[in-house]
Scaffold this active site. Structure first.
Site, PDB file in Angstrom:
ATOM      1  N   ASP A  31     -49.902 -53.357  14.309  1.00  0.00           N
ATOM      2  CA  ASP A  31     -48.859 -52.124  13.854  1.00  0.00           C
ATOM      3  C   ASP A  31     -47.424 -52.787  14.276  1.00  0.00           C
ATOM      4  O   ASP A  31     -46.343 -52.159  13.289  1.00  0.00           O
ATOM      5  CB  ASP A  31     -49.230 -51.037  14.564  1.00  0.00           C
ATOM      6  CG  ASP A  31     -50.318 -50.114  14.198  1.00  0.00           C
ATOM      7  OD1 ASP A  31     -51.114 -50.946  13.172  1.00  0.00           O
ATOM      8  OD2 ASP A  31     -50.792 -49.101  14.676  1.00  0.00           O
ATOM      9  N   ASP A  35     -44.307 -52.736  11.588  1.00  0.00           N
ATOM     10  CA  ASP A  35     -43.068 -52.013  11.874  1.00  0.00           C
ATOM     11  C   ASP A  35     -41.781 -52.975  11.760  1.00  0.00           C
ATOM     12  O   ASP A  35     -40.798 -53.061  11.181  1.00  0.00           O
ATOM     13  CB  ASP A  35     -42.996 -51.510  13.083  1.00  0.00           C
ATOM     14  CG  ASP A  35     -44.017 -50.386  13.130  1.00  0.00           C
ATOM     15  OD1 ASP A  35     -44.531 -49.838  12.021  1.00  0.00           O
ATOM     16  OD2 ASP A  35     -44.461 -49.812  14.126  1.00  0.00           O
ATOM     17  N   LEU A  81     -66.120 -28.955 -13.792  1.00  0.00           N
ATOM     18  CA  LEU A  81     -67.606 -29.444 -13.619  1.00  0.00           C
ATOM     19  C   LEU A  81     -68.594 -28.381 -13.797  1.00  0.00           C
ATOM     20  O   LEU A  81     -68.617 -27.311 -13.169  1.00  0.00           O
ATOM     21  CB  LEU A  81     -67.991 -30.291 -12.564  1.00  0.00           C
ATOM     22  CG  LEU A  81     -67.227 -31.524 -12.135  1.00  0.00           C
ATOM     23  CD1 LEU A  81     -67.661 -32.194 -10.781  1.00  0.00           C
ATOM     24  CD2 LEU A  81     -67.672 -32.537 -13.448  1.00  0.00           C
ATOM     25  N   GLU A 110     -72.025 -39.915  -7.335  1.00  0.00           N
ATOM     26  CA  GLU A 110     -71.050 -40.061  -6.669  1.00  0.00           C
ATOM     27  C   GLU A 110     -70.678 -38.694  -5.511  1.00  0.00           C
ATOM     28  O   GLU A 110     -71.595 -37.969  -5.898  1.00  0.00           O
ATOM     29  CB  GLU A 110     -69.782 -40.065  -7.346  1.00  0.00           C
ATOM     30  CG  GLU A 110     -69.395 -41.121  -8.285  1.00  0.00           C
ATOM     31  CD  GLU A 110     -68.307 -41.219  -9.044  1.00  0.00           C
ATOM     32  OE1 GLU A 110     -67.350 -40.315  -8.956  1.00  0.00           O
ATOM     33  OE2 GLU A 110     -68.561 -41.594 -10.222  1.00  0.00           O
ATOM     34  N   LYS A 112     -69.045 -35.398  -4.354  1.00  0.00           N
ATOM     35  CA  LYS A 112     -67.995 -34.626  -4.592  1.00  0.00           C
ATOM     36  C   LYS A 112     -66.993 -34.374  -3.417  1.00  0.00           C
ATOM     37  O   LYS A 112     -67.274 -33.587  -2.670  1.00  0.00           O
ATOM     38  CB  LYS A 112     -68.418 -33.459  -5.207  1.00  0.00           C
ATOM     39  CG  LYS A 112     -67.666 -32.357  -5.738  1.00  0.00           C
ATOM     40  CD  LYS A 112     -68.515 -31.422  -6.630  1.00  0.00           C
ATOM     41  CE  LYS A 112     -67.358 -30.399  -7.407  1.00  0.00           C
ATOM     42  NZ  LYS A 112     -66.817 -29.572  -6.837  1.00  0.00           N
ATOM     43  N   ASP A 114     -64.069 -32.932  -1.297  1.00  0.00           N
ATOM     44  CA  ASP A 114     -63.783 -31.563  -1.313  1.00  0.00           C
ATOM     45  C   ASP A 114     -62.175 -31.529  -0.875  1.00  0.00           C
ATOM     46  O   ASP A 114     -61.615 -31.693   0.118  1.00  0.00           O
ATOM     47  CB  ASP A 114     -64.290 -30.602  -0.417  1.00  0.00           C
ATOM     48  CG  ASP A 114     -64.068 -29.219  -0.492  1.00  0.00           C
ATOM     49  OD1 ASP A 114     -63.710 -28.916  -1.759  1.00  0.00           O
ATOM     50  OD2 ASP A 114     -64.574 -28.469   0.160  1.00  0.00           O
ATOM     51  N   TYR A 221     -61.848 -41.582  -8.728  1.00  0.00           N
ATOM     52  CA  TYR A 221     -63.235 -41.661  -9.304  1.00  0.00           C
ATOM     53  C   TYR A 221     -63.196 -41.706 -10.826  1.00  0.00           C
ATOM     54  O   TYR A 221     -64.373 -41.602 -11.336  1.00  0.00           O
ATOM     55  CB  TYR A 221     -64.030 -40.351  -8.867  1.00  0.00           C
ATOM     56  CG  TYR A 221     -63.340 -39.345  -8.964  1.00  0.00           C
ATOM     57  CD1 TYR A 221     -62.915 -38.273  -7.967  1.00  0.00           C
ATOM     58  CD2 TYR A 221     -63.231 -38.390 -10.319  1.00  0.00           C
ATOM     59  CE1 TYR A 221     -62.374 -37.281  -8.017  1.00  0.00           C
ATOM     60  CE2 TYR A 221     -62.471 -37.415 -10.448  1.00  0.00           C
ATOM     61  CZ  TYR A 221     -61.983 -36.377  -9.243  1.00  0.00           C
ATOM     62  OH  TYR A 221     -61.653 -35.465  -9.391  1.00  0.00           O
ATOM     63  N   LYS A 284     -73.039 -38.504 -13.133  1.00  0.00           N
ATOM     64  CA  LYS A 284     -72.307 -38.843 -14.410  1.00  0.00           C
ATOM     65  C   LYS A 284     -73.100 -39.913 -15.176  1.00  0.00           C
ATOM     66  O   LYS A 284     -73.608 -40.501 -14.611  1.00  0.00           O
ATOM     67  CB  LYS A 284     -70.879 -39.453 -14.191  1.00  0.00           C
ATOM     68  CG  LYS A 284     -70.029 -38.474 -13.355  1.00  0.00           C
ATOM     69  CD  LYS A 284     -68.804 -39.360 -12.862  1.00  0.00           C
ATOM     70  CE  LYS A 284     -67.788 -38.326 -12.303  1.00  0.00           C
ATOM     71  NZ  LYS A 284     -66.733 -39.103 -11.417  1.00  0.00           N
ATOM     72  N   LYS A 308     -74.282 -28.892  -5.944  1.00  0.00           N
ATOM     73  CA  LYS A 308     -73.561 -28.541  -4.563  1.00  0.00           C
ATOM     74  C   LYS A 308     -74.267 -28.510  -3.441  1.00  0.00           C
ATOM     75  O   LYS A 308     -75.767 -27.968  -3.505  1.00  0.00           O
ATOM     76  CB  LYS A 308     -73.277 -26.815  -4.683  1.00  0.00           C
ATOM     77  CG  LYS A 308     -72.132 -26.868  -5.846  1.00  0.00           C
ATOM     78  CD  LYS A 308     -70.602 -26.732  -5.035  1.00  0.00           C
ATOM     79  CE  LYS A 308     -69.337 -26.993  -5.819  1.00  0.00           C
ATOM     80  NZ  LYS A 308     -68.762 -25.799  -6.434  1.00  0.00           N
ATOM     81  N   CYS A 402     -55.443  -6.023  28.203  1.00  0.00           N
ATOM     82  CA  CYS A 402     -55.372  -7.595  28.437  1.00  0.00           C
ATOM     83  C   CYS A 402     -56.275  -7.914  29.500  1.00  0.00           C
ATOM     84  O   CYS A 402     -56.474  -7.563  30.537  1.00  0.00           O
ATOM     85  CB  CYS A 402     -54.087  -7.992  28.753  1.00  0.00           C
ATOM     86  SG  CYS A 402     -53.787  -9.667  28.964  1.00  0.00           S
ATOM     87  N   CYS A 405     -54.269  -9.431  32.301  1.00  0.00           N
ATOM     88  CA  CYS A 405     -53.092  -8.719  33.281  1.00  0.00           C
ATOM     89  C   CYS A 405     -53.389  -7.096  33.108  1.00  0.00           C
ATOM     90  O   CYS A 405     -52.694  -6.427  33.752  1.00  0.00           O
ATOM     91  CB  CYS A 405     -51.724  -9.062  32.971  1.00  0.00           C
ATOM     92  SG  CYS A 405     -51.199  -8.406  31.447  1.00  0.00           S
ATOM     93  N   CYS A 420     -51.015  -8.699  23.720  1.00  0.00           N
ATOM     94  CA  CYS A 420     -50.516  -8.037  25.157  1.00  0.00           C
ATOM     95  C   CYS A 420     -49.158  -7.880  25.024  1.00  0.00           C
ATOM     96  O   CYS A 420     -48.522  -9.091  25.026  1.00  0.00           O
ATOM     97  CB  CYS A 420     -51.319  -8.983  26.273  1.00  0.00           C
ATOM     98  SG  CYS A 420     -50.395  -8.750  27.632  1.00  0.00           S
ATOM     99  N   CYS A 426     -47.851 -11.626  32.339  1.00  0.00           N
ATOM    100  CA  CYS A 426     -48.926 -11.888  31.908  1.00  0.00           C
ATOM    101  C   CYS A 426     -49.157 -13.483  32.050  1.00  0.00           C
ATOM    102  O   CYS A 426     -48.434 -14.108  31.346  1.00  0.00           O
ATOM    103  CB  CYS A 426     -49.233 -11.527  30.474  1.00  0.00           C
ATOM    104  SG  CYS A 426     -51.193 -11.836  29.964  1.00  0.00           S
TER     105      CYS A 426
HETATM  106  P1  AMP Z   1     -65.142 -27.492  -9.676  1.00  0.00           P
HETATM  107  O1  AMP Z   1     -63.584 -27.309  -8.987  1.00  0.00           O
HETATM  108  O2  AMP Z   1     -66.164 -26.895  -8.550  1.00  0.00           O
HETATM  109  O3  AMP Z   1     -65.329 -27.046 -11.024  1.00  0.00           O
HETATM  110  O4  AMP Z   1     -65.329 -29.224  -9.312  1.00  0.00           O
HETATM  111  C1  AMP Z   1     -64.475 -30.039 -10.235  1.00  0.00           C
HETATM  112  C2  AMP Z   1     -63.843 -30.771  -9.350  1.00  0.00           C
HETATM  113  O5  AMP Z   1     -64.584 -31.566  -8.502  1.00  0.00           O
HETATM  114  C3  AMP Z   1     -62.897 -31.733 -10.275  1.00  0.00           C
HETATM  115  O6  AMP Z   1     -61.953 -31.064 -10.704  1.00  0.00           O
HETATM  116  C4  AMP Z   1     -62.644 -32.713  -9.099  1.00  0.00           C
HETATM  117  O7  AMP Z   1     -61.225 -32.323  -8.553  1.00  0.00           O
HETATM  118  C5  AMP Z   1     -63.736 -32.610  -7.992  1.00  0.00           C
HETATM  119  N1  AMP Z   1     -64.463 -33.703  -7.703  1.00  0.00           N
HETATM  120  C6  AMP Z   1     -64.424 -34.063  -6.437  1.00  0.00           C
HETATM  121  N2  AMP Z   1     -65.176 -35.413  -6.534  1.00  0.00           N
HETATM  122  C7  AMP Z   1     -65.581 -35.655  -7.827  1.00  0.00           C
HETATM  123  C8  AMP Z   1     -66.032 -36.770  -8.345  1.00  0.00           C
HETATM  124  N3  AMP Z   1     -66.372 -37.796  -7.547  1.00  0.00           N
HETATM  125  N4  AMP Z   1     -66.074 -36.868  -9.704  1.00  0.00           N
HETATM  126  C9  AMP Z   1     -65.633 -35.977 -10.512  1.00  0.00           C
HETATM  127  N5  AMP Z   1     -64.935 -34.723  -9.854  1.00  0.00           N
HETATM  128  C10 AMP Z   1     -64.812 -34.664  -8.607  1.00  0.00           C
HETATM  129 ZN    ZN Z   2     -51.544  -9.854  29.376  1.00  0.00          ZN
END
Ligand code: AMP
Ligand code: ZN
Length: 666
Positions: A31, A35, A81, A110, A112, A114, A221, A284, A308, A402, A405, A420, A426
């Site tokens: 690092d 830097d 999806l 793949e 998914k 979040d 992806y 896919k 899911k 509380c 106190c 409180c 307190c």
């Molecule tokens: P949903 O929002 O539940 O309809 O899911 C669709 C969303 O899943 C897409 O818009 C992507 O943003 C997300 N997503 C996450 N991982 C993947 C992946 N490996 N391939 C495609 N979509 C994905």
């Molecule tokens: Zn208190």
């Protein structure tokens, strides 16, 4: 090597290192070395603005402000999806698509991720823009913010196509999320609810320097474009990785629904070993010609299916509800559970949020409760198993006093949390406030930690942060674990804090809802504590982004005579309770109401300096040209698209000397 070559070679070296570090997870430089090289590049770029490059590794720190995110229409629509939940759903899907396409179908499985979906455009290996999904047809241009994410390549490597879009998900890994929340809790702010919302919120911050501070990651992806010479989805993942994108190695090929189910089952349990949150699997059709044949329904591709995961849940007995008091007096109910295994950890406590939630879910001591783990630091209770409720069960009586106190609690109209109100007496509030005052982002008092504060309060040496400035060496020496050296350090640290600028002192006061950013805004607007202390809530609400909740809270703080006394004492100890003369001298509101867009490179000032000068004089700086732009400040080598847009919208242009003159003379 001439200067230009030197700059190029440093950029390339830093880019490579970035790739090794963030994509391959195999750092090649320490690092420290990194830097040093970055600093060297920054210095060279500053001295030679003619070689400015908006995709230089130095540009990741952010700093541009976007007030309104420009809307961009997606060249390729971003679909959602379809979801499946069982083996049967998948078999049905397979049957449907087999009727449409010829030949054997192979699938790419793949994870998914979040987070927040994003579409990145690359031309000639350079990141051109980053757009959120929005409604799928158009999204927001969040390029300035996305550039600050270290795993998003600004410059590609290898054999990439001339122009293409790549899609992925911006996520906030668990660890970064936990750190972020820890900092927020320390600052007396509400912790964020989950990584996903925090990730998408981070993309819409107006100040990209703030986004740069969030430990975001970008996982890719999907590639879209013309004549890409890619024939399968699996190949596109491998290619993307070779060009410099972060593509997790978790994808697998499958030739049957059984294979797919194996993948699903494996990740259903192993997903907690990953550093980021996933909520399912995406399957896919691998062959891109087959994908094309299958096409899209009104909302989703026919060639893909999400599966899911079930939310991880466990049942535990709620032994007892206890209550914690925060530094602002806020009460948090806590569920103490019989230990239970959840998502790979033993859970003993869960959060109950507030009285309303306990009442809504009718949660009682002795109940069997469902515990769920999302991205939160501590898990939460999502429901009660009423069938096993003991016969003698009694509804929960939320506490009235509380727990620390015994003061009667209050709850304000429209607020969920009880408080409180015993601000001065307190113990957790007294200690918490002083701990906040000395913390790194506030007064940053060296040589003093949270335990020292507790000790000093318990010993009766301080009950208020102003007392810190009256501590004497002789009082501290007799205390346990207080050697002469540490006492000296502590006193020195306290003394040094008298130079901390006003905005941080204001943050340190610990006024409810006044975090770092709000403190900065108030300090800039009111200039000193006196003006702020006599301001009415309506006046505070004139300040950009200060709402009534904050304004009321600040007003109330200064209405309290005890607080005024404390502030007077801080004044007498010579803390910085006003913006410094120097800062003030360079300020004006000459440019009030005007919005600027800066483009190109400048010779007398750097872009950042120019931006600061404009803002210090009341102007706003935006990143994209719109009909609201008052002036385009144009330096050398300005981007042709900005120029065209400015001409189209008839936005007047100023060059470097013209803008500097305007500020000097208006
Ligand atoms: P949903 O929002 O539940 O309809 O899911 C669709 C969303 O899943 C897409 O818009 C992507 O943003 C997300 N997503 C996450 N991982 C993947 C992946 N490996 N391939 C495609 N979509 C994905
Ligand atoms: Zn208190």
């Amino acid at each position: 090597m001439n200067i230009q070559e030197k700059i190029q070679s440093l950029r390339e070296e830093l880019r490579k290192h970035n790739y090794q570090y963030y994509i391959l997870d195999q750092p090649t430089l320490s690092d420290y070395e990194f830097d040093l090289k970055l600093k060297e590049l920054q210095d060279l770029e500053r001295a030679h603005p003619e070689f400015f490059d908006e995709n230089s590794p130095t540009q990741r720190v952010g700093g541009s402000i976007t007030k309104n995110f420009e809307t961009v229409v997606h060249e390729y629509r971003m679909y959602s999806l379809d979801n499946s939940y069982s083996l049967e759903d998948l078999l049905n899907w397979e049957k449907r698509i087999e009727k449409i396409v010829d030949g054997q179908i192979t699938f790419t499985c793949e994870l998914k991720y979040d987070g927040a979906s994003i579409s990145l455009l690359y031309e000639n290996g350079k990141l051109m823009n980053a757009v959120t999904r929005g409604d799928g047809i158009q999204g927001d241009n969040v390029t300035a913010n996305v550039k600050t994410i270290p795993s998003v390549p600004l410059q590609l490597q290898g054999d990439y196509p001339k122009r293409f879009y790549i899609r992925g998900e911006i996520v906030l890994p668990y660890e970064g999320f936990a750190t972020l929340n820890k900092e927020r809790i320390e600052a007396g702010e509400e912790p964020y609810a989950n990584p996903r919302n925090t990730a998408s919120g981070s993309l819409k911050l107006q100040d990209s320097a703030e986004t740069a501070k969030r430990p975001l990651d970008c996982l890719l992806y999907n590639i879209k474009g013309e004549r890409l010479s890619i024939t399968t989805q699996f190949e596109s993942l491998q290619k993307a990785k070779a060009w410099g994108f972060k593509v997790p190695d978790t994808a697998k090929l499958a030739t049957s629904v059984e294979d797919i189910m194996k993948f699903v089952e494996y990740w259903d349990t192993h997903r907690y070993d990953l550093p980021y949150e996933t909520d399912g699997v995406v399957i896919k059709v691998n062959n891109l010609y087959q994908q094309e044949e299958l096409g899209f329904t009104a909302k989703a591709p026919r060639w893909a299916m999400a599966y899911k995961f079930k939310a991880e849940q466990a049942t535990a007995i709620l032994r007892e509800i206890t209550y914690q008091v925060g530094r602002t007096g806020a009460i948090t109910p806590v569920a103490n559970l019989t230990p239970v295994q959840l998502a790979g950890t033993t859970v003993k406590r869960a959060s109950l949020h507030n009285a309303d939630q306990i009442e809504k879910l009718d949660i009682r001591e002795g109940d069997s409760v469902y515990v769920e783990k999302g991205g939160e630091i501590i898990p939460k209770i999502v429901g009660v198993d009423f069938t096993s409720r003991p016969a003698d069960s009694q509804p929960t009586q939320y506490i009235h006093q509380c727990p620390e106190c015994a003061t009667l609690l209050i709850r304000k109209e429209g607020e969920a949390q009880h408080y409180c109100p015993n601000f001065e007496g307190c113990p957790p509030q007294i200690i918490g406030r002083i701990q906040h005052f000395i913390s790194r982002k506030a007064m940053d008092i060296d040589g003093m930690g949270a335990e020292t504060v507790t000790l000093l309060v318990k010993e009766g040496l301080i009950i208020n942060y102003a007392d810190l400035y009256q501590l004497q060496k002789e009082q501290l020496l007799p205390l346990e674990r207080m050697a002469e050296k540490s006492v000296d350090n502590l006193i020195k640290g306290i003394e040094a804090s008298k130079n901390i600028p006003f905005e941080r002192v204001l943050f340190a006061l610990g006024i409810r809802y006044v975090g770092e950013t709000v403190a900065k805004k108030l300090a800039n607007h009111f200039k000193n504590i006196h003006t702020l202390s006599i301001a009415l809530p309506e006046e505070m609400e004139q300040v950009n982004e200060i709402g009534s909740r904050i304004a009321e809270s600040v007003f109330e703080f200064f209405q309290n005579p005890e607080n005024r006394k404390t502030v007077d004492r801080l004044q007498s100890y010579e803390l910085q309770l006003a913006i410094s003369e120097e800062t003030l001298a360079n300020r004006s509101d000459k440019l009030q109401g005007k919005t600027f867009v800066i483009s190109g490179v400048f010779s007398q000032v750097s872009r950042n300096e120019l931006k600061k000068i404009l803002e210090d004089n009341g102007g706003k700086v935006a990143s994209a040209i719109s009909s609201k732009t008052s002036y385009l400040v144009a330096g050398e080598n300005m981007g042709p698209s900005k120029l065209a847009k400015a001409e189209k919208l008839k936005v007047p242009m100023l060059n470097e000397s013209e803008i500097l003159e305007m500020i000097a003379t208006v």
